[in-house]
Enzyme design. Structure first.
Site, PDB file in Angstrom:
ATOM      1  N   ASP A 133     -42.974 -59.078 -71.414  1.00  0.00           N
ATOM      2  CA  ASP A 133     -42.914 -57.614 -71.493  1.00  0.00           C
ATOM      3  C   ASP A 133     -42.674 -56.937 -70.142  1.00  0.00           C
ATOM      4  OD1 ASP A 133     -43.517 -57.971 -74.147  1.00  0.00           O
ATOM      5  OD2 ASP A 133     -45.651 -57.615 -73.902  1.00  0.00           O
TER       6      ASP A 133
ATOM      7  N   LYS B  37     -14.765 -46.327 -80.829  1.00  0.00           N
ATOM      8  CA  LYS B  37     -15.541 -47.576 -80.634  1.00  0.00           C
ATOM      9  C   LYS B  37     -15.441 -48.420 -81.915  1.00  0.00           C
ATOM     10  CE  LYS B  37     -17.707 -46.421 -76.723  1.00  0.00           C
ATOM     11  NZ  LYS B  37     -17.395 -47.053 -75.469  1.00  0.00           N
TER      12      LYS B  37
ATOM     13  N   VAL C 273     -50.226 -78.389 -60.523  1.00  0.00           N
ATOM     14  CA  VAL C 273     -50.620 -79.794 -60.365  1.00  0.00           C
ATOM     15  C   VAL C 273     -50.052 -80.340 -59.056  1.00  0.00           C
ATOM     16  CG1 VAL C 273     -50.456 -82.132 -61.346  1.00  0.00           C
ATOM     17  CG2 VAL C 273     -50.696 -80.158 -62.857  1.00  0.00           C
TER      18      VAL C 273
HETATM   19  O1  F6P Z   1     -47.078 -59.750 -75.435  1.00  0.00           O
HETATM   20  C1  F6P Z   1     -45.837 -60.334 -75.623  1.00  0.00           C
HETATM   21  C2  F6P Z   1     -45.228 -59.986 -76.939  1.00  0.00           C
HETATM   22  O2  F6P Z   1     -43.985 -60.592 -76.988  1.00  0.00           O
HETATM   23  C3  F6P Z   1     -45.064 -58.493 -77.237  1.00  0.00           C
HETATM   24  O3  F6P Z   1     -43.865 -57.985 -76.755  1.00  0.00           O
HETATM   25  C4  F6P Z   1     -45.103 -58.495 -78.742  1.00  0.00           C
HETATM   26  O4  F6P Z   1     -45.559 -57.278 -79.248  1.00  0.00           O
HETATM   27  C5  F6P Z   1     -46.063 -59.589 -79.046  1.00  0.00           C
HETATM   28  O5  F6P Z   1     -45.959 -60.521 -77.998  1.00  0.00           O
HETATM   29  C6  F6P Z   1     -45.823 -60.273 -80.341  1.00  0.00           C
HETATM   30  O6  F6P Z   1     -46.707 -61.343 -80.501  1.00  0.00           O
HETATM   31  P1  F6P Z   1     -47.897 -61.292 -81.554  1.00  0.00           P
HETATM   32  O7  F6P Z   1     -47.214 -61.435 -82.880  1.00  0.00           O
HETATM   33  O8  F6P Z   1     -48.750 -62.440 -81.201  1.00  0.00           O
HETATM   34  O9  F6P Z   1     -48.579 -59.968 -81.377  1.00  0.00           O
END
Ligand code: F6P
Length: 333
Positions: free
Chosen positions: A133, A219, A29
């Site tokens: 991701d 550990k 914007v």
């Molecule tokens: O794509 C992003 C993400 O966080 C992935 O890592 C994951 O598998 C997914 O979304 C989970 O979202 P949904 O439940 O909508 O598939």
């Protein structure tokens, strides 16, 4: 304010939400306003575009939400868009009806494919990579990844507090849709005991061996960071079942911990806000220069762009495999 022949650019957020999507919208914007371009948004991704869910944007839009962790204008996963040519053609009609010159699509891999579909139908598009991701091959960083990593680091530290106290074993499952970036980076940053990725899957006996060796070294606790969707598969137990079995075998407090949607929320980190801002500014500049059907990317510490068709066709060259094996090896010695 410059007058840019009354150009109109539109933006949508698409796919799974990622922190920094709001920053993209707000930056869009501001940049459009400063260039004399009319900014338009459609709510809720391709679905909102199809259904003409137009959002009125002004210079005041989102001024209180600069650090908003949501997508601000909404986002969605839209299977109809992928599957139905008529649906896509209708989206093009909506854009034409509003006299929109170009569309910026903010999202992940699936959204890139969607943007390319629109480009094939004659729409001028530019994509901005936004997904936690970090699985878009054309860019080293996606908007949202850094925030997600910081969230995971904090959550794993806090979970560790509990498992150090109880001398326990935590199997912490992380989102990442098959891409080990979040698991790998957070395992290193948290000094986890073992990273379980598609390159380093363990059988239940493998988990037991690693845990026993760690305790034998003195550990206080054991932390496995595990990429989602690896278990159960091919006759393997679920992570919950493996945790139960480990508890029986070791006599130690053992739990399966799912970090889940916390990974997709939160105030965007400074890095993600900057990345979003740079990328959107470059996208608008490119459109003003008559360049389109591009994917904005971060490469070799530069924010730049590449041809969208090439970006979508790219396969990810991951440096994760050697990192995973070195990390797990060092931790076992
Ligand atoms: O794509 C992003 C993400 O966080 C992935 O890592 C994951 O598998 C997914 O979304 C989970 O979202 P949904 O439940 O909508 O598939």
């Amino acid at each position: 304010m410059k007058l840019n022949n009354k150009k109109k650019f539109a933006i949508i957020c698409s796919g799974g939400s990622a922190p920094g999507m709001a920053t993209c919208v707000i930056s869009f914007v501001k940049k459009c306003m400063s260039e004399g371009v009319t900014p338009i948004a459609f709510a809720n991704g391709f679905e909102g575009l199809h259904d003409n869910q137009i959002v009125t944007l002004s210079n005041n839009f989102g001024l209180n939400f600069l650090d908003d962790g949501s997508a601000l204008i909404g986002t969605s996963r839209c299977s109809k868009f992928r599957e139905d040519t008529k649906y896509r053609k209708h989206c093009v009609e909506v854009l034409k009806r509003h006299g929109i010159d170009a569309l910026i699509v903010v999202g992940g891999e699936g959204s890139y494919k969607g943007a390319l579909d629109l480009a094939k139908l004659g729409v001028k598009v530019i994509t901005i990579p936004a997904t936690i991701d970090n699985d878009i091959p054309s860019t080293s960083y996606t908007v949202g990844f850094d925030t997600c990593l910081n969230t995971v680091c904090r959550v794993v530290s806090e979970v560790n507090d509990v498992f150090v106290s109880h001398h326990g074993i935590a199997l912490i499952e992380l989102m990442g849709k098959g891409c080990p970036d979040v698991t790998v980076r957070s395992a290193i940053a948290n000094n986890a005991t073992y990273m379980v990725t598609k390159y380093s899957k363990l059988k239940p006996e493998g988990f037991l061996k690693v845990a026993k060796a760690a305790f034998a070294k003195g550990k206080p606790n054991v932390t496995f960071l595990v990429t989602e969707k690896l278990y159960p598969s091919e006759g393997d137990k679920s992570l919950k079942a493996i945790a139960k079995w480990l508890e029986k075998e070791t006599g130690c407090f053992t739990r399966h911990v799912v970090v889940g949607y916390i990974q997709r929320g939160g105030r965007p980190s400074a890095r993600d806000r900057l990345l979003a801002n740079y990328m959107v500014n470059i996208a608008v500049d490119q459109l003003l220069d008559g360049k389109y059907n591009k994917a904005i990317c971060r490469k070799a510490r530069k924010t730049t762009s590449m041809d969208l068709t090439k970006a979508v066709a790219m396969k990810r060259k991951s440096g994760n495999r050697p990192l995973v094996s070195i990390f797990n090896k060092i931790n076992q010695e």
